[in-house]
Design a protein around this motif. Structure first.
Motif, PDB file in Angstrom:
ATOM      1  N   LEU A  41      60.376   8.834  41.196  1.00 46.83           N
ATOM      2  CA  LEU A  41      59.320   7.987  41.726  1.00 46.83           C
ATOM      3  C   LEU A  41      59.571   6.526  41.387  1.00 46.83           C
ATOM      4  N   PRO A  42      59.374   5.639  42.378  1.00 41.41           N
ATOM      5  CA  PRO A  42      59.602   4.223  42.143  1.00 41.41           C
ATOM      6  C   PRO A  42      58.495   3.605  41.297  1.00 41.41           C
ATOM      7  N   ALA A  71      62.057   2.038  49.969  1.00 43.05           N
ATOM      8  CA  ALA A  71      61.045   3.028  49.599  1.00 43.05           C
ATOM      9  C   ALA A  71      60.543   3.794  50.815  1.00 43.05           C
ATOM     10  N   LYS A  72      60.720   3.217  51.992  1.00 40.11           N
ATOM     11  CA  LYS A  72      60.296   3.874  53.230  1.00 40.11           C
ATOM     12  C   LYS A  72      61.393   4.767  53.798  1.00 40.11           C
ATOM     13  N   TYR A  73      62.644   4.258  53.802  1.00 32.59           N
ATOM     14  CA  TYR A  73      63.728   4.987  54.471  1.00 32.59           C
ATOM     15  C   TYR A  73      64.702   5.685  53.514  1.00 32.59           C
ATOM     16  N   TRP A  74      64.767   5.260  52.264  1.00 31.62           N
ATOM     17  CA  TRP A  74      65.599   5.887  51.245  1.00 31.62           C
ATOM     18  C   TRP A  74      67.079   5.962  51.645  1.00 31.62           C
ATOM     19  N   GLN A  75      67.543   4.939  52.318  1.00 36.05           N
ATOM     20  CA  GLN A  75      68.958   4.819  52.638  1.00 36.05           C
ATOM     21  C   GLN A  75      69.250   3.387  53.089  1.00 36.05           C
ATOM     22  N   THR A 121      68.381   7.659  45.808  1.00 31.69           N
ATOM     23  CA  THR A 121      67.698   8.717  45.055  1.00 31.69           C
ATOM     24  C   THR A 121      66.861   8.169  43.903  1.00 31.69           C
ATOM     25  N   ALA A 122      67.149   6.932  43.492  1.00 34.34           N
ATOM     26  CA  ALA A 122      66.379   6.296  42.408  1.00 34.34           C
ATOM     27  C   ALA A 122      66.200   4.825  42.765  1.00 34.34           C
ATOM     28  N   LEU A 123      64.984   4.336  42.617  1.00 28.72           N
ATOM     29  CA  LEU A 123      64.684   2.978  43.098  1.00 28.72           C
ATOM     30  C   LEU A 123      63.613   2.315  42.239  1.00 28.72           C
ATOM     31  N   ASN A 129      69.808   3.451  42.661  1.00 28.24           N
ATOM     32  CA  ASN A 129      70.650   4.504  42.076  1.00 28.24           C
ATOM     33  C   ASN A 129      71.256   4.075  40.741  1.00 28.24           C
ATOM     34  N   GLY A 130      70.476   3.295  39.984  1.00 30.40           N
ATOM     35  CA  GLY A 130      70.901   2.884  38.654  1.00 30.40           C
ATOM     36  C   GLY A 130      71.734   1.628  38.590  1.00 30.40           C
TER      37      GLY A 130
END
Length: 256
Positions: free
Chosen positions: A7-8, A33-37, A49-51, A65-66
């Protein structure tokens, strides 16, 4: 199979924040956070995967992603044209060969389905075409059937992923795929892609899975003809259900 994300969240130290920097970071964060790419300047697609984002010593930054990322290096794809997600400036144009290798999801959903279900049939048929199997058609009957189970899992199981039982009031009569996510708002193309991506774990020669691949095989199962889907929410969680008729994943048979 459960699909989850980190979760962001936002944190900020007590420092002076340049408005322009914060504005760019927040805009990039909102898009991801909307499209995740996103796409790199070279046209490589990256799944997020992480934001999160934060500020330190007067500078704001984005962690994807870190790793720290500059918003100016993050792109979205319109057709074959890379466009910066913050400034809107055009980047490189992908070659037809590059674009052909990417699984580019439509910006606008197509289909006769209503609401957030719109696009499910089209999403399935995009992948079924790759497998050389007939298209599916949308079934309102299956959609109502999927909604019944999604509502049950929401009210009785807190949106946990469970397939229908083999007997009783909720007896399974069709094929079924489930997906779960938290902290993001998925669409039918993203849900179907998660299932299709299991293709990497399917061995056609041996008709076996190295990990989980049953969602993929149901998506492309040759003799399935109809699909109907539904979704239920539990706070920040989403539970997606699709049912297929005739059902796939028949033991001892290949999907196509």
């Amino acid at each position: 199979m459960k699909f989850s994300v980190i979760l962001p969240f936002f944190f900020c130290l007590s420092v002076s924040i340049p408005a322009a920097d914060l504005s760019s970071v927040k805009k990039a964060y909102a898009y991801l956070a909307k499209y995740w790419q996103y796409y790199t300047q070279q046209g490589k697609k990256v799944q997020v995967t992480a934001l999160r984002y934060g500020c330190s010593a007067g500078n704001c930054y984005l962690l994807v992603n870190g790793s720290k990322k500059e918003p100016s290096t993050l792109y979205k794809l319109k057709g074959r044209q890379l466009v910066n997600i913050v400034s809107g400036k055009k980047g490189n144009t992908l070659s037809a060969k590059q674009a052909g290798k990417l699984d580019i999801l439509p910006n606008v959903a197509k289909g006769k389905e209503s609401g957030r279900m719109k696009g499910f049939t089209d999403a399935h048929n995009r992948y079924r075409k790759k497998a050389g199997v007939p298209n599916l058609v949308w079934s309102s009957k299956l959609s109502k059937y999927a909604k019944q189970w999604a509502n049950y899992l929401r009210s009785q199981k807190s949106c946990s992923m469970q397939h229908r039982p083999r007997s009783g009031k909720y007896k399974q009569r069709y094929g079924e795929n489930l997906a779960w996510a938290s902290g993001q708002k998925l669409n039918p193309y993203q849900v179907t892609k998660m299932w299709y991506d299991e293709i990497k774990d399917y061995n056609y020669k041996n008709n076996s899975c190295s990990k989980v691949c049953g969602h993929y095989t149901q998506v492309v199962w040759k003799t399935s003809r109809r699909v109907g889907c539904a979704m239920a929410r539990c706070g920040r969680e989403e539970l997606w259900v699709c049912n297929y008729d005739p059902p796939g994943n028949m033991q001892g048979y290949r999907p196509y």
